[in-house]
Design an enzyme around this catalytic site. Structure first.
Site, short mmCIF file in Angstrom:
data_model
loop_
_atom_site.label_atom_id
_atom_site.label_comp_id
_atom_site.label_asym_id
_atom_site.label_seq_id
_atom_site.Cartn_x
_atom_site.Cartn_y
_atom_site.Cartn_z
N GLN A 213 -25.43 20.34 -11.61
CA GLN A 213 -24.40 19.24 -11.66
C GLN A 213 -24.70 18.09 -12.72
O GLN A 213 -23.90 17.12 -12.66
CB GLN A 213 -24.34 18.42 -10.10
CG GLN A 213 -23.87 19.58 -9.18
CD GLN A 213 -24.13 19.28 -7.70
OE1 GLN A 213 -24.29 17.68 -7.62
NE2 GLN A 213 -23.98 19.78 -6.67
N HIS A 279 -26.63 16.28 -7.21
CA HIS A 279 -26.36 14.90 -6.36
C HIS A 279 -27.08 14.02 -7.17
O HIS A 279 -27.83 13.15 -6.73
CB HIS A 279 -27.43 15.05 -4.90
CG HIS A 279 -26.82 16.07 -4.14
ND1 HIS A 279 -26.89 15.94 -2.89
CD2 HIS A 279 -25.74 17.06 -4.40
CE1 HIS A 279 -26.33 16.85 -2.32
NE2 HIS A 279 -25.43 17.61 -3.18
N TYR A 383 -24.85 3.29 5.32
CA TYR A 383 -23.89 4.40 5.73
C TYR A 383 -24.29 5.60 6.23
O TYR A 383 -23.52 6.48 6.37
CB TYR A 383 -22.95 4.53 4.13
CG TYR A 383 -22.07 3.26 3.81
CD1 TYR A 383 -20.85 3.06 4.60
CD2 TYR A 383 -22.73 2.25 3.07
CE1 TYR A 383 -20.22 1.77 4.10
CE2 TYR A 383 -22.11 0.97 2.80
CZ TYR A 383 -20.91 0.75 3.41
OH TYR A 383 -20.20 -0.15 3.12
N TYR A 394 -25.51 23.90 4.40
CA TYR A 394 -24.56 25.12 4.15
C TYR A 394 -25.06 26.19 4.81
O TYR A 394 -24.29 27.35 4.86
CB TYR A 394 -24.73 25.15 2.68
CG TYR A 394 -24.26 23.86 2.03
CD1 TYR A 394 -22.90 23.75 2.13
CD2 TYR A 394 -25.14 22.89 1.19
CE1 TYR A 394 -22.41 22.43 1.32
CE2 TYR A 394 -24.57 21.94 0.54
CZ TYR A 394 -23.58 21.54 0.57
OH TYR A 394 -22.83 20.55 -0.18
#
Length: 502
Positions: A213, A279, A383, A394
């Site tokens: 990513q 990430h 959060y 997953y």
């Protein structure tokens, strides 16, 4: 239609709902199409990792396992497997090993404790045969987006104006005062897209680790760009140390001089540097206070990073334009805490936008398999990742049995199944009657543009637009009031042009 915001589900439902929201690929709730059919005869010899011909029952089971465990990251029709470079090899035995053991540095879990060797072997056969058939289909039918004509939403009718094609993964966009656009390409190129729709390469972009990513990610203009020509870039920085290649999320400040970057300075490098390739987070936005807000994902350190204030990963950060720390940041005086941290307990936020009506910063982030969130950022707030979550891992394992906890901020909205949100923008101006103040987000899993109806600080419904347009990577409002979206593989940037259908 407007879809009402979901009620809180029971965790057990995640075992049966939807597909993963990781952002390395595409997904859909639909089952895999006939292009992934494998020839059916027998089921002997699977456990050794040898490719075999599948019986009808074995084929059905493999398709089910693909939909349950793989489609969320690799697409319901094997999108990310097609026309790609295979890092771990294309042989059946290599795929068998990848599925069984996983690749933790890229965020792929192993399924040895979830599937038997026979199931893994059948799954590898199903995927390999599907790739062959899908490539043949693409060759005969061609590829590309077909969005001609008028598109009717509940309040606005519009058409798509294709601004540019040929950028494989356009990750971020920023509009220059003269009408040109800066576009980042994840592989590492920064482009100027001119008014006459010509792509020009800008020299001097930072070195990036364009794996997984990672790559060249977001771009943002300084609020006083007209006078100082300063821009900010986020990217996956790279260094070689002890025989290993490490990376982290970094922010560079530079001046745009024609088609070159000058006076470059790295004003942030996240800690820790790691071997993982996922990430990074990495959206950038200036707040009304003149400070630079940006996100950093947990870098795969689920249980190490997000709740640890001595680590940058899994947080949103707030710094001054030169990289120094605002003295009213929430953890400036907390021993052991990194002073740039603004919020924590974040998994992988890839959307960040200022709500110009309320002057609050909103963000969305990827959950695991289920539970992507929209949050309003509050100074010092936690959060929750991974203490609370609406999703599971997953491979089906439980991350947390809790969805709410004292001291942790609840999201104002979440998606189950995950949509893999990327890019976000509030609709401003008066071009889109009925959309004013609504929140637009791209979906990479399901390949649509989400329009969330906003009332105050609540999301009260959602309309899903441009279904199957492709993996929507970024969404931006232009200074002249148009919505632009960036779509990847095949890469394109579109403008939504309202039309009068009266």
């Amino acid at each position: 239609m407007i879809i009402k915001a979901p009620k809180r589900p029971y965790l057990l439902l995640f075992l049966f709902l939807g597909l993963a929201g990781c952002n390395t690929s595409t997904s859909s709730t639909s089952t895999t199409t006939d292009t992934t059919e494998a020839v059916a005869t027998n089921t002997q010899g699977q456990a050794s990792g040898n490719e075999v011909v599948l019986s009808e029952q074995a084929l059905a089971n493999a398709r089910t396992n693909y939909t349950t465990y793989c489609a969320g990251c690799h697409g319901s029709e094997l999108e990310t497997f097609i026309n790609r470079d295979w890092k771990y090899g294309t042989a059946h035995t290599a795929m068998f090993t990848s599925i069984k053991e996983g690749h933790p540095t890229t965020g792929m879990p192993g399924f040895a404790n979830t599937l038997s060797d026979e199931e893994i072997n059948n799954l590898a056969t199903f995927i390999r045969q599907g790739i062959v058939n899908k490539q043949a289909q693409n060759t005969s039918e061609g590829t590309g987006n077909d969005m001609a004509g008028v598109i009717r939403s509940e309040e606005v009718s519009f058409r798509l104006d294709t601004i540019v094609t040929g950028i494989e993964v356009p990750w971020g966009m920023a509009f220059l005062p003269n009408g040109d656009m800066l576009v980042t390409e994840r592989s590492g190129t920064l482009y100027r897209l001119t008014n006459d729709r010509q792509l020009q390469k800008i020299e001097g972009a930072p070195e990036v680790l364009a794996e997984g990513q990672g790559g060249l990610l977001d771009v943002e203009l300084h609020p006083d760009f007209r006078n100082n020509n300063v821009i900010f870039l986020s990217y996956s920085a790279v260094k070689r140390e002890g025989g290993e290649t490490l990376s982290t999320t970094a922010i560079m400040r530079a001046q745009l001089d024609g088609n070159a970057l000058k006076n470059k300075k790295v004003i942030f490098e996240g800690q820790p540097w790691t071997k993982t390739r996922h990430h990074y987070g990495s959206r950038i936005e200036f707040g009304p206070d003149g400070n630079l807000y940006f996100t950093m994902g947990d870098r795969g350190g689920t249980f190490e990073n997000p709740q640890d204030l001595s680590r940058h990963a899994g947080k949103t950060h707030r710094i001054k334009e030169d990289g120094s720390i605002p003295q009213d940041n929430p953890f400036v005086n907390k021993q052991g805490a990194l002073p740039s941290i603004y919020t924590y307990g974040n998994r992988n936020p890839q959307g960040l936008a200022l709500n110009t009506s309320t002057k609050e910063m909103w963000a969305h982030e990827h959950g695991p398999k289920g539970g992507d969130e929209v949050n309003i950022l509050e100074k010092g707030a936690n959060y929750g990742w991974p203490v609370v979550t609406y999703g599971i891992d997953y491979n089906g394992s439980i991350i947390s049995n809790e969805q709410r906890k004292e001291g942790i901020k609840d999201p104002i909205h979440y998606w189950v199944p995950s949509i893999a949100p990327s890019g976000m923008a509030f609709v401003t101006g008066n071009r889109y009657k009925g959309w004013e103040g609504d929140l637009l987000s791209g979906s990479m899993s399901f390949k649509f543009l989400s329009r969330a109806k906003v009332e105050g600080n609540q999301i009260v419904g959602e309309e899903r637009l441009l279904k199957d347009i492709g993996r929507v990577r970024d969404v931006k409002m232009s200074p002249d009031g148009y919505v632009y979206i960036a779509v990847e593989r095949p890469g394109a940037i579109f403008r939504l042009v309202p039309v009068d259908t009266q």
